[in-house]
Design a protein around this motif. Structure first.
Motif, PDB file in Angstrom:
ATOM      1  N   GLU A  50       0.836  -1.204   0.000  1.00  0.00           N
ATOM      2  CA  GLU A  50       0.000   0.000   0.000  1.00  0.00           C
ATOM      3  C   GLU A  50       0.875   1.260   0.000  1.00  0.00           C
ATOM      4  O   GLU A  50       0.561   2.244  -0.679  1.00  0.00           O
ATOM      5  CB  GLU A  50      -0.934   0.012   1.209  1.00  0.00           C
ATOM      6  CG  GLU A  50      -2.019  -1.055   1.198  1.00  0.00           C
ATOM      7  CD  GLU A  50      -3.194  -0.707   0.300  1.00  0.00           C
ATOM      8  OE1 GLU A  50      -3.101   0.253  -0.493  1.00  0.00           O
ATOM      9  OE2 GLU A  50      -4.229  -1.405   0.403  1.00  0.00           O
ATOM     10  N   ARG A  51       1.979   1.225   0.750  1.00  0.00           N
ATOM     11  CA  ARG A  51       2.865   2.388   0.811  1.00  0.00           C
ATOM     12  C   ARG A  51       3.520   2.660  -0.546  1.00  0.00           C
ATOM     13  O   ARG A  51       3.667   3.820  -0.948  1.00  0.00           O
ATOM     14  CB  ARG A  51       3.931   2.181   1.897  1.00  0.00           C
ATOM     15  CG  ARG A  51       3.461   2.535   3.299  1.00  0.00           C
ATOM     16  CD  ARG A  51       4.622   2.612   4.272  1.00  0.00           C
ATOM     17  NE  ARG A  51       5.117   1.293   4.617  1.00  0.00           N
ATOM     18  CZ  ARG A  51       4.652   0.565   5.642  1.00  0.00           C
ATOM     19  NH1 ARG A  51       3.680   1.052   6.401  1.00  0.00           N
ATOM     20  NH2 ARG A  51       5.149  -0.619   5.901  1.00  0.00           N
ATOM     21  N   LYS A  54       0.856   4.239  -2.744  1.00  0.00           N
ATOM     22  CA  LYS A  54       0.602   5.621  -2.334  1.00  0.00           C
ATOM     23  C   LYS A  54       1.711   6.547  -2.814  1.00  0.00           C
ATOM     24  O   LYS A  54       1.456   7.686  -3.250  1.00  0.00           O
ATOM     25  CB  LYS A  54       0.453   5.713  -0.821  1.00  0.00           C
ATOM     26  CG  LYS A  54       0.083   7.123  -0.328  1.00  0.00           C
ATOM     27  CD  LYS A  54      -0.094   7.149   1.181  1.00  0.00           C
ATOM     28  CE  LYS A  54      -0.572   8.534   1.633  1.00  0.00           C
ATOM     29  NZ  LYS A  54       0.343   9.624   1.244  1.00  0.00           N
ATOM     30  N   ASP A  58       0.896   9.712  -5.113  1.00  0.00           N
ATOM     31  CA  ASP A  58       1.276  11.071  -4.704  1.00  0.00           C
ATOM     32  C   ASP A  58       2.153  11.740  -5.756  1.00  0.00           C
ATOM     33  O   ASP A  58       2.073  12.952  -5.978  1.00  0.00           O
ATOM     34  CB  ASP A  58       2.016  11.024  -3.358  1.00  0.00           C
ATOM     35  CG  ASP A  58       1.108  10.645  -2.193  1.00  0.00           C
ATOM     36  OD1 ASP A  58      -0.132  10.691  -2.378  1.00  0.00           O
ATOM     37  OD2 ASP A  58       1.636  10.279  -1.120  1.00  0.00           O
TER      38      ASP A  58
END
Length: 274
Positions: A50-51, A54, A58
């Motif tokens: 998930e990181r 993200k 971003d």
């Protein structure tokens, strides 16, 4: 010239975060930047994955579209969901643990423009172990439609993660069926054999796929052999291959499946790769 395209990917809980990061980096650094990247989350994934996602959202907020699925449904069904969300007719595949060269998508687009009648454009792939500079084999596939048509009767002539395909043609041909382990071969048989869609393979490796001992282990054993023979028997019954092609293809693959892993690896490398 066709420059707008969608990238279609799927990620699931077994994917490694560092491999996903390398894969996504190779996509956003392409010489022709993608119009959108459709990333299907096939069920729940780790916080580390998930990181990574993200971080890229971003960095490229207008490019990524993430589609979460509640349950893990498998690659084919996940890609069916993602394909419907692609806003472009030109769709380029990518897997979450692989890598593509910086001008891969540009070369696929140029080939699609040069072969406008083709529904699928693929390439060779380089198979590497550990690091990108450790290429152990080149997986070669035939170039033109007639060669691909004949090759498909015994082995898959289009390497799934390498391809550019046209969304309308894939949907017309029925998309991905429920054919575990063979979603791509099943789809491409319909495209090439049933619907007789012209296809083309660029004769150079533009895509890097990871292999290791587990890669060959997954292609062996009784269960894999049963699935393989069952799949090819179904294709024979449908009329996609002759009985002779079925016997040669299924028989040879069945024998390879039941060999010890070190022998299976040697056969793949010596006879099934460039």
């Amino acid at each position: 010239m066709l420059n707008k395209y969608s990238v279609l990917m799927s990620v699931y809980y077994k994917d490694r975060p560092d491999w996903l990061e390398l894969s996504l980096s190779s996509i956003v650094l392409q010489t022709v930047f993608p119009d959108e990247i459709i990333l299907v989350k096939d069920g729940e994934i780790s916080e580390d994955l998930e990181r990574v996602i993200k971080k890229f959202i971003d960095g490229y907020p207008c490019v990524f579209k993430v589609i979460p699925l509640k349950n893990n449904v498998g690659l084919g069904p996940a890609l069916n969901v993602g394909l419907k969300e692609c806003r472009n007719n030109i769709v380029i595949r990518m897997d979450a643990d692989d890598y593509c060269v910086f001008d891969r998508n540009e070369k696929l687009l140029k080939a699609a423009n040069a072969h406008k009648d083709c529904g699928i454009i693929g390439s060779w792939e380089a198979e590497f172990n550990g690091s990108l500079d450790n290429v152990v084999a080149i997986h070669k596939v035939p170039e033109n439609t007639n060669q691909i048509f004949e090759f498909m009767k015994r082995r898959c002539a289009l390497l799934h993660p390498t391809v550019l395909y046209k969304k309308d043609i894939i949907i017309k041909c029925g998309g991905y069926n429920n054919a575990p382990l063979y979603e791509d071969y099943d789809l491409f048989l319909r495209v090439v054999i049933k619907y007789k869609v012209p296809c083309y393979n660029i004769q150079e490796p533009l895509y890097f796929i990871r292999i290791n001992d587990d890669f060959f282990k997954r292609r062996g054993g009784w269960k894999y052999m049963k699935n393989l023979v069952s799949f090819k028997w179904k294709q024979y019954k449908i009329g996609y291959m002759s009985y002779g092609d079925f016997c040669v293809s299924a028989g040879a693959h069945a024998v390879v499946c039941m060999l010890p892993n070190y022998l299976r690896k040697k056969i793949y490398m010596k006879f099934l790769r460039g």
